[in-house]
Write an enzyme that holds these catalytic residues in place. Sequence first.
Site, short mmCIF file in Angstrom:
data_model
loop_
_atom_site.label_atom_id
_atom_site.label_comp_id
_atom_site.label_asym_id
_atom_site.label_seq_id
_atom_site.Cartn_x
_atom_site.Cartn_y
_atom_site.Cartn_z
N TYR A 312 0.82 -1.21 0.00
CA TYR A 312 0.00 0.00 0.00
C TYR A 312 0.85 1.27 0.00
CZ TYR A 312 -4.30 -2.53 1.46
OH TYR A 312 -5.40 -3.35 1.53
N HIS A 326 -9.61 -2.33 6.93
CA HIS A 326 -9.39 -3.69 6.40
C HIS A 326 -10.06 -4.70 7.32
CE1 HIS A 326 -7.35 -7.12 4.56
NE2 HIS A 326 -6.94 -6.31 3.60
N GLY A 327 -10.39 -5.85 6.81
CA GLY A 327 -10.86 -6.95 7.66
C GLY A 327 -9.68 -7.42 8.53
N ASP A 329 -8.64 -10.25 9.08
CA ASP A 329 -8.07 -11.54 8.65
C ASP A 329 -6.62 -11.44 8.21
OD1 ASP A 329 -9.38 -9.97 6.64
OD2 ASP A 329 -8.89 -11.54 5.21
N GLY A 361 -17.75 -15.69 6.91
CA GLY A 361 -18.81 -16.67 7.13
C GLY A 361 -18.84 -17.73 6.06
N ASP A 441 11.85 -41.95 -21.28
CA ASP A 441 11.21 -40.79 -21.93
C ASP A 441 11.42 -40.88 -23.44
OD1 ASP A 441 10.12 -38.29 -22.41
OD2 ASP A 441 11.93 -37.19 -21.80
C1 SPV Z 1 10.65 -32.73 -20.14
O1 SPV Z 1 10.59 -32.25 -19.01
O2 SPV Z 1 10.14 -33.80 -20.42
C2 SPV Z 1 11.34 -32.00 -21.19
C3 SPV Z 1 12.31 -30.97 -20.84
O3 SPV Z 1 11.11 -32.28 -22.33
S1 SPV Z 1 13.85 -31.69 -20.84
O4 SPV Z 1 13.80 -32.85 -19.98
O5 SPV Z 1 14.80 -30.71 -20.37
O6 SPV Z 1 14.15 -32.10 -22.20
MG MG Z 2 9.94 -33.98 -22.63
#
Ligand code: SPV
Ligand code: MG
Length: 669
Positions: A312, A326-327, A329, A361, A441
């Site tokens: 503020y 102000h409330g 809380d 409430g 992956d």
């Molecule tokens: C993921 O997180 O799956 C990615 C990013 O693709 S990396 O792992 O950095 O490629």
């Molecule tokens: Mg990825």
Amino acid sequence: MTALILNSGLGSRMGMLTAEQPKCMTEISARETILSRQLQKLADNNVQKVVITTGAFESELIRYVRELDLPLDIKFVSNPDYRTTNYIYSIYMAREFLDDDIILMHGDLVFENGVIDLLVQTAGSCMVVSSTAALPQKDFKAVIKNGRIEKVGVEFFDSALTAQPLYKISAEDWRKWLSEIIKFCERGEVKCYAEKAFNKISTSCNLKPLDVRDMLCNEIDTPEDLTIVSARLKEIENRTVYLGFGTDIVHSGHIKIIKRAQRLGKVIIGVLSDEAVASYTRVPLLSFDERKELLANIAGIYKVVEQKTLSYRNNLERYRPNFVVHGDDWRTGNLKSIREEVVEVLASYGGRLVEFPYSGGEKYRLLNERSKAEFSLPDIRRAQLKKILGIKGTITAVEVHNGLTGLIAEKTVVNSNNAPHQFDAMWISSLCDSTSKGKPDIELVDLTSRLRTVEDIMEVTTKPIIFDGDTGGLKEHFVYTVRTLERVGVSMIIIEDKVGLKKNSLFGTEVKQTQDTIENFCDKIATGKSAQKTADFMICARIESLILERGMDDAITRARAFVGAGADAIMIHSRKKNPDEIFAFAELFRETDKTTTLVVVPTSFNTVTEDEFKVRGFNVIIYANQLIRAAVPAMTNAAKSILEHRRAKECDEFCMPFKEIIRLIPEEL
Ligand code: SPV
Ligand code: MG
């Protein structure tokens, strides 16, 4: 509650001012007389029954009050002997109308809102006193013993405080005082103050002093008093009250606080900017302009201004309001430090913080929950990413791979630089989604399974979602992926410009990975863009040139081509510890493109701060895998500890009690 106003007297010390009308009709401002103000204040406090004793200029008084046309039930009681009696006799004349809790005041008393508000709110019987006013020679003083008033009169100086003839008296105490008044009058003692009768029975009553300190509460006996009181009123009417407002649902609890604030002065509302709201709660459903318009149209608001930050300070220093309302809380929780700063700034110029009990409430909690629930609806959630990017310029996202990590991303808030700080969005990483399933992956976890993760997260959170779409697959498949994600409420998909068996980028050139051609990938982007149905959904093209060591020129050429094909955002990736190549890319990219969203995943170059990324033109910072990387060693250590000790006691030391975990989990979905 019945108010008794004593107006029978002559008011002869007022000179010409009471030559043709009673003192209570004296003007104290261009809009008010003493009496109109008293009556208005009573009406404001929902005191509806009023008894006015009359004497001098009775018919003028009655006509005047009728013309005021206030929502009050007013009874006039005449004291025909007003020239020869004191108000004790007027009260005696009105006795049959006074069998209630009583607010008693002299007809020449002027007080500010704070005084009557306090009086009405005080439980039991009380009389207004001031611990800061010097003791007057001729006016009332109250003798206080053990927190109770024992005597009231002009003659007491010991253990006394200045007192004003303004009382709230419980029906029980009033009965005792009134019956003493009746005794006095029936034996002819009619020229003394009614307080003389009170002093006889005071020990059987419980009349407490109500200390109003420096607040205005004074009788007007002379023209000099009138000048002083009118000047004070002017100053009081110019007081300002500041209220910071971040909410986009205005409910009756807010209106109640605004009304209370209005009784302290002219209300200035500081409407929090979208950015300030987003920093401590969520993107507001209504934009700043809409919220401003809404608040500006509430009756009796003096001014609506923008409060650009959660703090503020700037607005308080600029507008120097007498009060901040102000409330209560915010005494604990995320806004505690903001409150402390408000107290400090107010103290620097003599302002005051007024806190009302928070109207937390059940009704308001549900309203809040309901509005929060809106964010889990696909249309609203999908649009949040663009909205928050527009508001903040640069945002953060954290990796989530199931409902629990979603809740951590949703609810974790820290206090930094005097303000709450939290993640803006969630990243559903292919690496972490696969890892949590114990799989590599390599686009092995199919879309159906990935969507199950999305659904689990969506069910318990509201923040916008960025989905790691790997390569996006075949262009013909990508169309369906886009439509599906868009339909369920995901905000952005990121696809990387690779083909064939995708491996995680963090392996770089250690594994065989093939980059897609610019032409093919542009085609995929364009096809995806034309498949989406809303303007909110974003497709981000991720460039692997630096990961695959193809050089900066290739990266930049691809970035420009992908934007040309319709990509809403570009993600540039690197696995170097040093951020130089990422910064160099951003600089080159921003030379010709100031607007396309630029995304970065600082896993290896993890020393760069969010502020630095912002300065260098990045818009989305994704913390792509930290939650799962933190969880794996913690879980492994717990498993090892149990195995080593052949019991769980030692492991408990680094386990969170289930009671605390449960707090994260919502009871209803
Ligand atoms: C993921 O997180 O799956 C990615 C990013 O693709 S990396 O792992 O950095 O490629
Ligand atoms: Mg990825």
